[in-house]
Design a protein around this motif. Structure first.
Motif, PDB file in Angstrom:
ATOM      1  N   VAL A   2    -111.062  28.208   7.105  1.00  0.00           N
ATOM      2  CA  VAL A   2    -110.879  28.296   5.588  1.00  0.00           C
ATOM      3  C   VAL A   2    -110.270  29.799   5.070  1.00  0.00           C
ATOM      4  O   VAL A   2    -110.564  30.644   5.937  1.00  0.00           O
ATOM      5  CB  VAL A   2    -112.150  27.953   4.757  1.00  0.00           C
ATOM      6  CG1 VAL A   2    -112.653  26.702   5.227  1.00  0.00           C
ATOM      7  CG2 VAL A   2    -113.271  29.024   5.333  1.00  0.00           C
ATOM      8  N   GLU A   3    -109.872  29.820   4.155  1.00  0.00           N
ATOM      9  CA  GLU A   3    -109.680  30.968   3.317  1.00  0.00           C
ATOM     10  C   GLU A   3    -110.597  31.359   2.306  1.00  0.00           C
ATOM     11  O   GLU A   3    -110.808  30.562   1.405  1.00  0.00           O
ATOM     12  CB  GLU A   3    -108.292  31.095   2.639  1.00  0.00           C
ATOM     13  CG  GLU A   3    -107.743  32.304   2.207  1.00  0.00           C
ATOM     14  CD  GLU A   3    -106.571  32.434   1.187  1.00  0.00           C
ATOM     15  OE1 GLU A   3    -105.519  32.400   1.511  1.00  0.00           O
ATOM     16  OE2 GLU A   3    -106.924  32.178  -0.011  1.00  0.00           O
ATOM     17  N   THR A   4    -111.220  32.273   2.378  1.00  0.00           N
ATOM     18  CA  THR A   4    -112.547  32.930   1.457  1.00  0.00           C
ATOM     19  C   THR A   4    -111.683  33.963   0.465  1.00  0.00           C
ATOM     20  O   THR A   4    -110.741  34.564   0.791  1.00  0.00           O
ATOM     21  CB  THR A   4    -113.522  33.561   2.174  1.00  0.00           C
ATOM     22  OG1 THR A   4    -113.423  34.721   2.791  1.00  0.00           O
ATOM     23  CG2 THR A   4    -114.108  32.717   3.367  1.00  0.00           C
ATOM     24  N   GLU A   5    -112.252  33.994  -0.681  1.00  0.00           N
ATOM     25  CA  GLU A   5    -111.774  34.913  -1.597  1.00  0.00           C
ATOM     26  C   GLU A   5    -112.283  36.324  -1.246  1.00  0.00           C
ATOM     27  O   GLU A   5    -111.176  37.370  -1.254  1.00  0.00           O
ATOM     28  CB  GLU A   5    -112.597  34.808  -3.073  1.00  0.00           C
ATOM     29  CG  GLU A   5    -112.239  35.620  -4.176  1.00  0.00           C
ATOM     30  CD  GLU A   5    -110.623  35.543  -4.521  1.00  0.00           C
ATOM     31  OE1 GLU A   5    -110.256  34.341  -4.576  1.00  0.00           O
ATOM     32  OE2 GLU A   5    -110.076  36.427  -4.730  1.00  0.00           O
ATOM     33  N   GLU A   6    -113.404  36.530  -0.566  1.00  0.00           N
ATOM     34  CA  GLU A   6    -113.867  37.972  -0.351  1.00  0.00           C
ATOM     35  C   GLU A   6    -113.501  38.536   1.098  1.00  0.00           C
ATOM     36  O   GLU A   6    -113.461  39.780   1.197  1.00  0.00           O
ATOM     37  CB  GLU A   6    -115.560  37.812  -0.548  1.00  0.00           C
ATOM     38  CG  GLU A   6    -116.138  39.218  -0.961  1.00  0.00           C
ATOM     39  CD  GLU A   6    -115.693  39.921  -2.116  1.00  0.00           C
ATOM     40  OE1 GLU A   6    -115.144  40.829  -2.251  1.00  0.00           O
ATOM     41  OE2 GLU A   6    -115.667  38.984  -3.269  1.00  0.00           O
ATOM     42  N   PHE A   7    -113.417  37.527   2.016  1.00  0.00           N
ATOM     43  CA  PHE A   7    -113.407  38.234   3.334  1.00  0.00           C
ATOM     44  C   PHE A   7    -112.159  37.626   4.244  1.00  0.00           C
ATOM     45  O   PHE A   7    -112.114  37.460   5.489  1.00  0.00           O
ATOM     46  CB  PHE A   7    -114.787  37.960   4.316  1.00  0.00           C
ATOM     47  CG  PHE A   7    -115.961  38.540   3.959  1.00  0.00           C
ATOM     48  CD1 PHE A   7    -116.115  39.661   4.840  1.00  0.00           C
ATOM     49  CD2 PHE A   7    -116.744  38.689   2.992  1.00  0.00           C
ATOM     50  CE1 PHE A   7    -117.109  40.769   4.741  1.00  0.00           C
ATOM     51  CE2 PHE A   7    -117.794  39.463   2.526  1.00  0.00           C
ATOM     52  CZ  PHE A   7    -118.126  40.307   3.520  1.00  0.00           C
ATOM     53  N   THR A  51    -123.302  32.485   0.687  1.00  0.00           N
ATOM     54  CA  THR A  51    -122.677  31.515  -0.092  1.00  0.00           C
ATOM     55  C   THR A  51    -121.162  32.401  -0.177  1.00  0.00           C
ATOM     56  O   THR A  51    -121.388  33.470  -0.670  1.00  0.00           O
ATOM     57  CB  THR A  51    -123.413  31.180  -1.287  1.00  0.00           C
ATOM     58  OG1 THR A  51    -124.377  30.322  -0.819  1.00  0.00           O
ATOM     59  CG2 THR A  51    -122.155  30.109  -2.248  1.00  0.00           C
ATOM     60  N   MET A  52    -120.175  31.770  -0.009  1.00  0.00           N
ATOM     61  CA  MET A  52    -118.860  32.293  -0.318  1.00  0.00           C
ATOM     62  C   MET A  52    -117.882  31.665  -0.918  1.00  0.00           C
ATOM     63  O   MET A  52    -117.852  30.160  -0.777  1.00  0.00           O
ATOM     64  CB  MET A  52    -118.180  32.720   1.127  1.00  0.00           C
ATOM     65  CG  MET A  52    -118.739  33.753   1.840  1.00  0.00           C
ATOM     66  SD  MET A  52    -117.985  33.932   3.413  1.00  0.00           S
ATOM     67  CE  MET A  52    -119.637  33.569   4.336  1.00  0.00           C
ATOM     68  N   LYS A  53    -116.973  32.037  -1.786  1.00  0.00           N
ATOM     69  CA  LYS A  53    -115.801  31.072  -2.296  1.00  0.00           C
ATOM     70  C   LYS A  53    -115.155  30.942  -1.640  1.00  0.00           C
ATOM     71  O   LYS A  53    -114.178  31.868  -0.858  1.00  0.00           O
ATOM     72  CB  LYS A  53    -115.766  31.839  -3.713  1.00  0.00           C
ATOM     73  CG  LYS A  53    -114.752  30.900  -4.413  1.00  0.00           C
ATOM     74  CD  LYS A  53    -114.590  31.851  -5.953  1.00  0.00           C
ATOM     75  CE  LYS A  53    -113.379  31.003  -6.643  1.00  0.00           C
ATOM     76  NZ  LYS A  53    -112.910  31.806  -7.841  1.00  0.00           N
ATOM     77  N   ILE A  54    -114.500  29.507  -1.335  1.00  0.00           N
ATOM     78  CA  ILE A  54    -113.340  29.005  -0.424  1.00  0.00           C
ATOM     79  C   ILE A  54    -112.230  28.775  -1.584  1.00  0.00           C
ATOM     80  O   ILE A  54    -112.041  28.064  -2.401  1.00  0.00           O
ATOM     81  CB  ILE A  54    -113.847  28.077   0.111  1.00  0.00           C
ATOM     82  CG1 ILE A  54    -115.165  27.941   0.983  1.00  0.00           C
ATOM     83  CG2 ILE A  54    -112.813  27.379   1.040  1.00  0.00           C
ATOM     84  CD1 ILE A  54    -115.090  29.048   1.822  1.00  0.00           C
ATOM     85  N   ASN A  55    -111.053  29.516  -1.227  1.00  0.00           N
ATOM     86  CA  ASN A  55    -109.817  29.083  -1.576  1.00  0.00           C
ATOM     87  C   ASN A  55    -108.987  27.876  -1.103  1.00  0.00           C
ATOM     88  O   ASN A  55    -108.461  27.367  -1.996  1.00  0.00           O
ATOM     89  CB  ASN A  55    -108.891  30.280  -1.655  1.00  0.00           C
ATOM     90  CG  ASN A  55    -109.324  31.452  -2.455  1.00  0.00           C
ATOM     91  OD1 ASN A  55    -110.365  31.226  -3.432  1.00  0.00           O
ATOM     92  ND2 ASN A  55    -109.126  32.928  -2.125  1.00  0.00           N
ATOM     93  N   LYS A  56    -109.378  27.592   0.001  1.00  0.00           N
ATOM     94  CA  LYS A  56    -108.395  26.817   0.697  1.00  0.00           C
ATOM     95  C   LYS A  56    -109.048  26.606   2.168  1.00  0.00           C
ATOM     96  O   LYS A  56    -109.688  27.242   2.639  1.00  0.00           O
ATOM     97  CB  LYS A  56    -106.984  27.654   1.215  1.00  0.00           C
ATOM     98  CG  LYS A  56    -105.799  26.943   1.181  1.00  0.00           C
ATOM     99  CD  LYS A  56    -104.546  27.691   1.534  1.00  0.00           C
ATOM    100  CE  LYS A  56    -104.282  28.543   0.403  1.00  0.00           C
ATOM    101  NZ  LYS A  56    -102.977  29.347   0.945  1.00  0.00           N
ATOM    102  N   THR A  57    -109.087  25.117   2.519  1.00  0.00           N
ATOM    103  CA  THR A  57    -109.203  24.583   3.718  1.00  0.00           C
ATOM    104  C   THR A  57    -108.010  24.510   4.764  1.00  0.00           C
ATOM    105  O   THR A  57    -107.297  23.564   4.247  1.00  0.00           O
ATOM    106  CB  THR A  57    -110.304  23.450   3.577  1.00  0.00           C
ATOM    107  OG1 THR A  57    -111.392  23.781   2.767  1.00  0.00           O
ATOM    108  CG2 THR A  57    -110.682  22.938   4.940  1.00  0.00           C
ATOM    109  N   GLY A 106    -114.163  26.842  -8.538  1.00  0.00           N
ATOM    110  CA  GLY A 106    -113.661  26.738  -7.405  1.00  0.00           C
ATOM    111  C   GLY A 106    -114.768  25.949  -6.348  1.00  0.00           C
ATOM    112  O   GLY A 106    -115.830  25.538  -6.695  1.00  0.00           O
ATOM    113  N   ILE A 107    -114.493  25.944  -4.990  1.00  0.00           N
ATOM    114  CA  ILE A 107    -115.407  25.494  -4.036  1.00  0.00           C
ATOM    115  C   ILE A 107    -116.172  26.612  -3.036  1.00  0.00           C
ATOM    116  O   ILE A 107    -115.624  27.581  -2.996  1.00  0.00           O
ATOM    117  CB  ILE A 107    -114.337  24.752  -3.019  1.00  0.00           C
ATOM    118  CG1 ILE A 107    -113.950  23.554  -3.655  1.00  0.00           C
ATOM    119  CG2 ILE A 107    -115.399  24.273  -1.986  1.00  0.00           C
ATOM    120  CD1 ILE A 107    -112.843  22.612  -2.892  1.00  0.00           C
TER     121      ILE A 107
END
Ligand code: AG3
Length: 274
Positions: free
Chosen positions: A36-41, A16-22, A2-3
């Motif tokens: 953005v959409e993050t996986e965790e928050f 650092t956070m994993k991004i699902n979508k911008t 992922g990004i």
């Protein structure tokens, strides 16, 4: 894989956070805005590369900015929020029935627009009839207001770019003038790990203007160091001397009457800054 997004909180340290979508990545008139959409928050607003708010932990910051000064004032009716275009502070302000009018002055209309679209449970109350939204320079709004507000909340970004002048002594003098004779203001004042001088300097400047100056903290996992500070300047009412009956019931996830007072108990190294 992922990004992944990293906010460089200092030259040598980041989160650092994993991004699902911008959803949005755009240079506005004032700053770089990413949603953005993050996986965790959940969904997250980023301005100039700095995390402003996330769906998962936003309640901490917004409750602590709003409820501490609003419960300190015996009868807050007219409230101003400088910045805060995501609407989170406004949502909390409206939980106080004494508040007749809440004005939001946000310099960047795009923050409001995209927050309504992607952070609806944060921005939803911006349409409330007790709220007036102005897309304008908060510094100028303060400079032209006199003796009008009971409580002012400064929900700014960091002291770089458009918000730099919101951390200067002249701005706090303007706030004092814009407040009524028993007015209170609060500002977010960053963290003691990476910006200790900022806390010291703001506290000194505010205490040269306001008879009662206090520092309190909250835990915000997505902000630098997680240990966030807020500085209160008050003309008359002391946040540490509130009659117990003043705390009325409101729905919160972080703030409690006990925490209202406990938040002012500072770790030694933080207390040493002021
Ligand atoms: N305003 C303060 C955000 C500061 C965060 N700093 C950083 N990520 N380096 C938050 C706006 C929420 N309404």
């Amino acid at each position: 894989m992922g990004i992944w997004f990293t906010e460089k909180q200092t030259e040598n340290f980041g989160i650092t956070m994993k991004i699902n979508k911008t959803y949005v990545s755009e240079q506005t008139e004032f700053q770089k805005l990413d949603m953005v959409e993050t996986e965790e928050f959940g969904n997250m607003l980023i301005l100039d590369g700095m995390v402003m708010t996330t769906q998962k932990d936003e309640f901490v910051y917004h409750e602590m900015v709003a409820h501490v000064p609003l419960f300190t004032h015996p009868n807050p009716k007219n409230v101003l929020v400088v910045g805060g275009g995501d609407g989170g502070v406004i949502r909390e302000v409206l939980k106080h029935p004494s508040v007749e009018k809440a004005t939001l002055v946000e310099i960047d209309g795009k923050v409001i627009e995209y927050s309504k679209q992607y952070l609806p449970e944060i921005a939803g109350e911006l349409e409330n009839e007790r709220v007036e939204v102005k897309v304008d320079d908060g510094f100028m709004h303060i400079a032209t207001s006199e003796n009008v507000y009971d409580v002012i909340m400064v929900d700014s970004t960091e002291p770089v770019g458009p918000a730099a002048k919101l951390f200067e002594k002249g701005f706090y003098e303007g706030i004092s003038k814009a407040l009524k004779e028993d007015g209170i203001f609060v500002a977010q004042t960053d963290n003691p790990w990476f910006t200790p001088e900022l806390i010291t300097n703001v506290f000194r400047d505010v205490s040269e203007i306001f008879p009662i100056t206090r520092l309190y903290t909250a835990n915000i996992p997505t902000y630098p160091s997680g240990l966030w500070t807020f500085t209160i300047g008050s003309k008359k009412h002391d946040p540490l001397e509130i009659p117990a009956e003043r705390f009325h019931d409101i729905e919160t996830k972080y703030w409690t009457p006990e925490l209202h007072t406990a938040a002012f108990a500072l770790p030694k190294f933080v207390g040493d800054l002021i």
